[in-house]
Scaffold this motif. Structure first.
Motif, short mmCIF file in Angstrom:
data_model
loop_
_atom_site.label_atom_id
_atom_site.label_comp_id
_atom_site.label_asym_id
_atom_site.label_seq_id
_atom_site.Cartn_x
_atom_site.Cartn_y
_atom_site.Cartn_z
N PRO A 64 39.57 27.60 35.92
CA PRO A 64 39.52 26.84 37.18
C PRO A 64 40.62 27.22 38.16
N LEU A 65 41.82 27.53 37.66
CA LEU A 65 42.90 27.97 38.54
C LEU A 65 42.57 29.32 39.17
N VAL A 66 41.96 30.22 38.38
CA VAL A 66 41.54 31.52 38.92
C VAL A 66 40.47 31.32 39.99
N ASP A 67 39.51 30.44 39.73
CA ASP A 67 38.46 30.18 40.72
C ASP A 67 39.05 29.61 42.01
N PHE A 68 40.07 28.76 41.88
CA PHE A 68 40.70 28.18 43.07
C PHE A 68 41.33 29.26 43.94
N PHE A 69 42.09 30.16 43.33
CA PHE A 69 42.71 31.25 44.09
C PHE A 69 41.65 32.18 44.68
N PHE A 74 42.29 33.89 48.38
CA PHE A 74 41.84 35.27 48.63
C PHE A 74 40.39 35.32 49.13
N ALA A 75 39.95 34.24 49.76
CA ALA A 75 38.56 34.19 50.22
C ALA A 75 38.25 35.22 51.29
N ASN A 76 39.28 35.68 52.04
CA ASN A 76 39.05 36.63 53.13
C ASN A 76 38.87 38.07 52.64
N ILE A 77 39.20 38.32 51.37
CA ILE A 77 39.01 39.67 50.83
C ILE A 77 37.53 39.87 50.53
N LYS A 78 36.92 40.87 51.11
CA LYS A 78 35.48 41.07 51.00
C LYS A 78 35.06 41.58 49.64
N LYS A 79 35.84 42.50 49.06
CA LYS A 79 35.45 43.08 47.78
C LYS A 79 35.67 42.07 46.66
N LYS A 80 34.59 41.71 45.97
CA LYS A 80 34.64 40.65 44.97
C LYS A 80 35.55 41.00 43.79
N ASP A 81 35.47 42.25 43.30
CA ASP A 81 36.28 42.64 42.15
C ASP A 81 37.77 42.57 42.47
#
Length: 387
Positions: A64-69, A74-81
């Motif tokens: 859940p902490l990883v999902d939050f970040f 980092f929502a503005n970073i386009k590359k998902k990986d």
């Protein structure tokens, strides 16, 4: 390999049922006779894969902490990986910094508290002796004889002082065992890092496997079911840890304001026992009072009053705000789950009692009860057709 027709013919033979029953009885007998060997084999297998299991559990808790970040910072970073990798490393950096801070600040304080507790054991015995003498005098004023009780308490204190060296040796040996357990948790944390870094690969392949095994309707219904269970468990774990931290910090602030000793030791006990539903706060309060009453009975009384107030606030304000009333578990269900889980799985069973009760309640309301209604409707339809 038999096809369905041959298998049906085989089972239809008169001797087939007796043969299956005899083989089952032999297997059951062998299993009962070799229960210790089976248990030892399971324990040995668990010791081999324990670090992997710990890693999977830690990955689940940290996710859940990883999902939050990943979804916020980092929502503005386009590359998902790239977004996911950065979120994992930042989450682990925070956890490592937190663990380092605990080791650097909390462990020395806990060690000092234990040493102070051991070094002042004679003073504590003297304090208890004075208190018991005062209690005996007050009891005599009301015509009550407490001499036998005083003798038992004095004997207990004397035995405690005599066995203190053996307790110290046991504590040292247990500390060595804890050291090996810490190594397993460190390896488990490394496994958790790899599990989270490879989360996309693991989830995608597991999803492909489930889609292959199930029909579309089965896949959707079972995905919805496991998503709901995951939401209940994740919410409970996260909110319970946050609640324990809040209660432990509040207790530390109170003890610091009133100048009480053993702040770190008692606050850690209060926070840790608060993880246990219902009975945990009572255990933490009793342990804290026992430690404080040896030093100063007045502090123990203040601690008791504060703990009652804190737990009242926790039960009526903090818990409803954190959990939002979404678990919907009746108190009787929680109590039954705590007793059964504690007897079967110990502390782990008690810790998971509430989410397990919530999941069972969800299964009953959403699946079992509707199934009973559908079954009743089918039986009614069959009866009407028979008439």
């Amino acid at each position: 390999m038999f096809d369905k027709e041959r298998r049906r013919q085989f089972l239809a033979q008169p001797w087939a049922a007796y043969t299956c029953a005899a083989c089952s009885a032999v297997l059951l007998y062998l299993g009962l006779v070799h229960i210790p060997d089976i248990v030892n084999s399971i324990n040995y297998l668990f010791s081999i894969v324990s670090s992997i299991i710990i890693g999977a559990v830690l990955a689940y808790i940290i996710n859940p902490l990883v999902d939050f970040f990943e979804e916020s910072i980092f929502a503005n970073i386009k590359k998902k990986d790239t977004r996911h990798t950065l979120a994992v490393w930042v989450a682990f950096l925070i956890i490592i910094l937190l663990i380092t801070w605990l080791v650097m600040t909390l462990i020395p304080s806990l060690t000092d508290s234990f040493m102070m507790l051991f070094n002042n054991i004679n003073n504590y015995a003297e304090t208890i002796g004075k208190f018991m003498s005062w209690l005996e005098e007050k009891a005599r004023e009301f015509g009550i004889d407490l001499s036998k009780v005083i003798d038992h308490v004095s004997m207990w204190v004397s035995n405690l002082l005599q066995s203190l060296p053996s307790y110290t040796t046991t504590f040292i040996s247990k500390s060595a065992a804890v050291g090996s357990s810490v190594l397993k948790w460190v390896i488990g944390l490394i496994f958790a890092l790899y599990f989270l870094l490879g989360k996309t690969f693991i989830v995608s392949n597991f999803t492909r496997l489930r889609k292959t095994l199930y029909t579309d309707s089965q896949y959707r219904s079972r995905t919805l079911f496991w998503s709901r269970c995951n939401a209940i468990l994740s919410q409970y774990i996260g909110m319970t840890i946050l609640e324990a931290i809040v209660v432990g910090v509040a207790n530390a602030i109170f003890m610091w304001i009133f100048g009480m000793p053993y702040i770190s030791l008692i606050s850690v006990i209060i926070g840790a026992t608060n993880l246990l539903p219902n009975i945990g706060p009572i255990i933490g309060c009793l342990l804290g009072m026992f430690i404080l009453v040896l030093n100063e009975p007045r502090n123990a009384l203040l601690f008791l009053v504060f703990t009652v107030i804190l737990q009242t606030i926790d039960g009526y304000i903090i818990k409803p705000k954190l959990f939002g009333g979404t678990l919907g578990v009746p108190s009787s269900g929680i109590l039954i789950t705590i007793v059964v889980g504690g007897n079967l799985f110990g502390i782990v069973g008690i810790l998971l009692a509430i989410p397990i009760a919530a999941i069972l309640t969800f299964i009953y309301k959403e699946y079992f009860f509707p199934w009973l209604l559908r079954r009743k409707e089918r039986m009614g339809t069959i009866e009407r057709r028979g008439k």
